[in-house]
Motif scaffolding. Structure first.
Motif, short mmCIF file in Angstrom:
data_model
loop_
_atom_site.label_atom_id
_atom_site.label_comp_id
_atom_site.label_asym_id
_atom_site.label_seq_id
_atom_site.Cartn_x
_atom_site.Cartn_y
_atom_site.Cartn_z
N MET A 1 -2.91 -17.51 61.68
CA MET A 1 -2.82 -16.25 62.41
C MET A 1 -2.20 -16.50 63.78
O MET A 1 -2.58 -17.42 64.49
N SER A 2 -1.24 -15.69 64.16
CA SER A 2 -0.53 -15.86 65.44
C SER A 2 -1.45 -15.61 66.60
O SER A 2 -2.39 -14.81 66.53
N SER A 3 -1.22 -16.30 67.71
CA SER A 3 -2.00 -16.06 68.93
C SER A 3 -1.68 -14.69 69.52
O SER A 3 -2.39 -14.21 70.40
N LEU A 4 -0.60 -14.05 69.04
CA LEU A 4 -0.25 -12.70 69.49
C LEU A 4 -0.43 -11.73 68.32
O LEU A 4 0.44 -10.92 68.02
N ASP A 5 -1.59 -11.82 67.69
CA ASP A 5 -1.81 -11.03 66.49
C ASP A 5 -2.49 -9.69 66.78
O ASP A 5 -2.72 -8.92 65.86
N SER A 6 -2.81 -9.41 68.02
CA SER A 6 -3.47 -8.15 68.35
C SER A 6 -2.97 -7.64 69.68
O SER A 6 -2.42 -8.38 70.49
N ALA A 7 -3.19 -6.35 69.91
CA ALA A 7 -2.80 -5.77 71.20
C ALA A 7 -3.56 -6.43 72.33
O ALA A 7 -3.01 -6.64 73.42
N THR A 8 -4.80 -6.79 72.09
CA THR A 8 -5.60 -7.43 73.14
C THR A 8 -4.96 -8.74 73.59
O THR A 8 -4.96 -9.08 74.77
N ALA A 9 -4.39 -9.48 72.64
CA ALA A 9 -3.77 -10.77 72.97
C ALA A 9 -2.53 -10.63 73.82
O ALA A 9 -2.10 -11.59 74.46
N THR A 10 -1.92 -9.45 73.83
CA THR A 10 -0.69 -9.26 74.61
C THR A 10 -0.96 -8.68 75.99
O THR A 10 -0.01 -8.46 76.75
N ARG A 11 -2.23 -8.42 76.33
CA ARG A 11 -2.53 -7.74 77.59
C ARG A 11 -2.02 -8.55 78.78
O ARG A 11 -2.16 -9.76 78.86
N SER A 12 -1.42 -7.83 79.72
CA SER A 12 -0.81 -8.47 80.89
C SER A 12 -1.81 -8.75 82.00
O SER A 12 -1.52 -9.51 82.93
N GLY A 13 -2.97 -8.13 81.92
CA GLY A 13 -3.94 -8.24 83.01
C GLY A 13 -3.81 -7.14 84.04
O GLY A 13 -4.63 -7.01 84.95
N LYS A 14 -2.77 -6.33 83.93
CA LYS A 14 -2.58 -5.22 84.86
C LYS A 14 -3.58 -4.12 84.56
O LYS A 14 -3.81 -3.78 83.40
N GLY A 15 -4.17 -3.56 85.61
CA GLY A 15 -5.14 -2.50 85.44
C GLY A 15 -4.79 -1.27 86.26
O GLY A 15 -3.76 -1.23 86.94
N HIS A 16 -5.68 -0.28 86.22
CA HIS A 16 -5.35 1.00 86.86
C HIS A 16 -5.22 0.87 88.37
O HIS A 16 -4.52 1.66 89.00
N ARG A 17 -5.87 -0.11 88.96
CA ARG A 17 -5.76 -0.29 90.42
C ARG A 17 -4.42 -0.91 90.82
O ARG A 17 -4.10 -0.95 92.01
N ASP A 18 -3.64 -1.40 89.85
CA ASP A 18 -2.34 -2.00 90.15
C ASP A 18 -1.19 -1.00 90.06
O ASP A 18 -0.05 -1.35 90.34
N GLU A 19 -1.48 0.23 89.70
CA GLU A 19 -0.42 1.22 89.55
C GLU A 19 0.06 1.73 90.90
O GLU A 19 -0.65 1.65 91.91
N ASN A 20 1.28 2.28 90.91
CA ASN A 20 1.86 2.80 92.14
C ASN A 20 1.20 4.09 92.61
O ASN A 20 1.32 4.46 93.78
N PHE A 21 0.52 4.78 91.69
CA PHE A 21 -0.12 6.04 92.01
C PHE A 21 -1.58 6.00 91.55
O PHE A 21 -1.92 5.27 90.62
N PRO A 22 -2.45 6.77 92.19
CA PRO A 22 -3.88 6.75 91.82
C PRO A 22 -4.10 7.11 90.35
O PRO A 22 -3.44 8.00 89.81
N VAL A 23 -5.03 6.41 89.73
CA VAL A 23 -5.44 6.71 88.36
C VAL A 23 -6.95 6.96 88.38
O VAL A 23 -7.73 6.05 88.67
N ALA A 24 -7.35 8.19 88.13
CA ALA A 24 -8.77 8.55 88.10
C ALA A 24 -9.49 8.07 89.35
O ALA A 24 -10.50 7.39 89.28
#
Length: 298
Positions: A1-24
């Motif tokens: 099974m590939s180490s990139l077999d799921s969406a979770t494995a591809t996560r960049s680590g970027k979250g809502h606090r890293d966006e250019n505009f407020p999120v919630a």
């Protein structure tokens, strides 16, 4: 099974606090923040799949299809989809807006160039407008009254982000959201996006597109006054004011060599200005809503 077999494995680590505009932000009522963040995290997972350098276009689309099937119940459960699936079920809302975002990410997997402004706005119809529509639906706002100005603001936010990141998107993903006809009008080329500083021709393109964003923001400026929920109205007002400042900055600064985004203090002060202006207008809201309704019928 590939180490990139799921969406979770591809996560960049970027979250809502890293966006250019407020999120919630905390302007949003706590009863709505969980749903908005679940939506954001699902969409972020799809975006990370679409932007992953080690995945082929075919593999990206396969993984995006699996995310969609998990959200709708047509396929196995996925941890990236479950929180949003629960929120939608609790509120008896369809998955339409999240699925449209996945359509945008499928476009990103297949397409890296845009011929003209209309093609870019078509992309924004799937990559940006569903975000605003979801937030409005969560708050129970009237789509007939608010989706139009929301769509204009969301398209502007998306294109502002494209302009700020134009050099990075070209270098890292070979992706260009600047329309080819705009480049041609000013004698600019895609290769200029790889330079350390934008040549005058490319600066002219960026100014033209930033002005188009300001036009969209002008079209959407009435939105905070059309919103029933006060806290959401203030959130949108803050985002709108931040977007106007950023778009104006892009008419003056070079995103290849200069910082366009606000520092934390300027970010807070700009957002506060939008909040204050909306609060000052709030007593006249009924008049504004009636005028907007009359304008839409004329």
């Amino acid at each position: 099974m590939s180490s990139l077999d799921s969406a979770t494995a591809t996560r960049s680590g970027k979250g809502h606090r890293d966006e250019n505009f407020p999120v919630a932000s905390h302007l949003i009522h706590p009863r709505h923040r969980g749903a908005i963040l679940a939506f954001y995290n699902f969409v972020r997972a799809g975006d990370d799949v679409a932007d992953h350098a080690a995945l082929s276009p075919e593999r990206k689309i396969e993984m995006l299809d699996r995310l969609a099937d998990s959200l709708t119940g047509a396929g196995p459960s996925d941890p990236e989809a479950e929180p949003l699936k629960r929120e939608l079920a609790a509120r008896k809302l369809p998955p339409r807006h999240a699925l449209e975002l996945l359509d945008a990410f499928r476009m990103d997997a297949r397409k890296s160039r845009y011929a003209d402004w209309d093609a870019l706005i078509h992309y924004c119809r799937y990559s940006a407008m569903p975000v605003g529509r979801f937030v409005l639906d969560i708050h129970g706002e009237d789509p007939a009254r608010v989706w139009g100005p929301s769509d204009a603001i969301c398209a502007a936010l998306q294109i502002i982000n494209h302009l700020q990141d134009c050099g990075k998107d070209f270098a890292g993903l070979d992706r260009v959201y600047i329309p080819q006809d705009a480049l041609d009008r000013h004698g600019a080329t895609i290769a200029m996006l790889g330079e350390a500083e934008a040549p005058p021709q490319l600066r002219a393109v960026i100014r033209e597109l930033a002005q188009k964003c300001l036009d969209l923001l002008d079209e959407g400026a009435v939105l905070p006054d059309l919103i029933d929920d006060l806290r959401l109205s203030l959130e949108i007002a803050a985002i709108h004011r931040l977007a106007v400042v950023l778009a104006k900055g892009l008419t003056e600064r070079d995103p290849l060599s200069e910082t366009v985004h606000h520092g934390k203090a300027a970010f807070a002060l700009t957002a506060l200005g939008g909040v204050a202006a909306t609060l000052a207008r709030r007593p006249f809201r009924g008049r504004i809503v009636r005028a907007a309704a009359q304008g839409s019928r004329s």
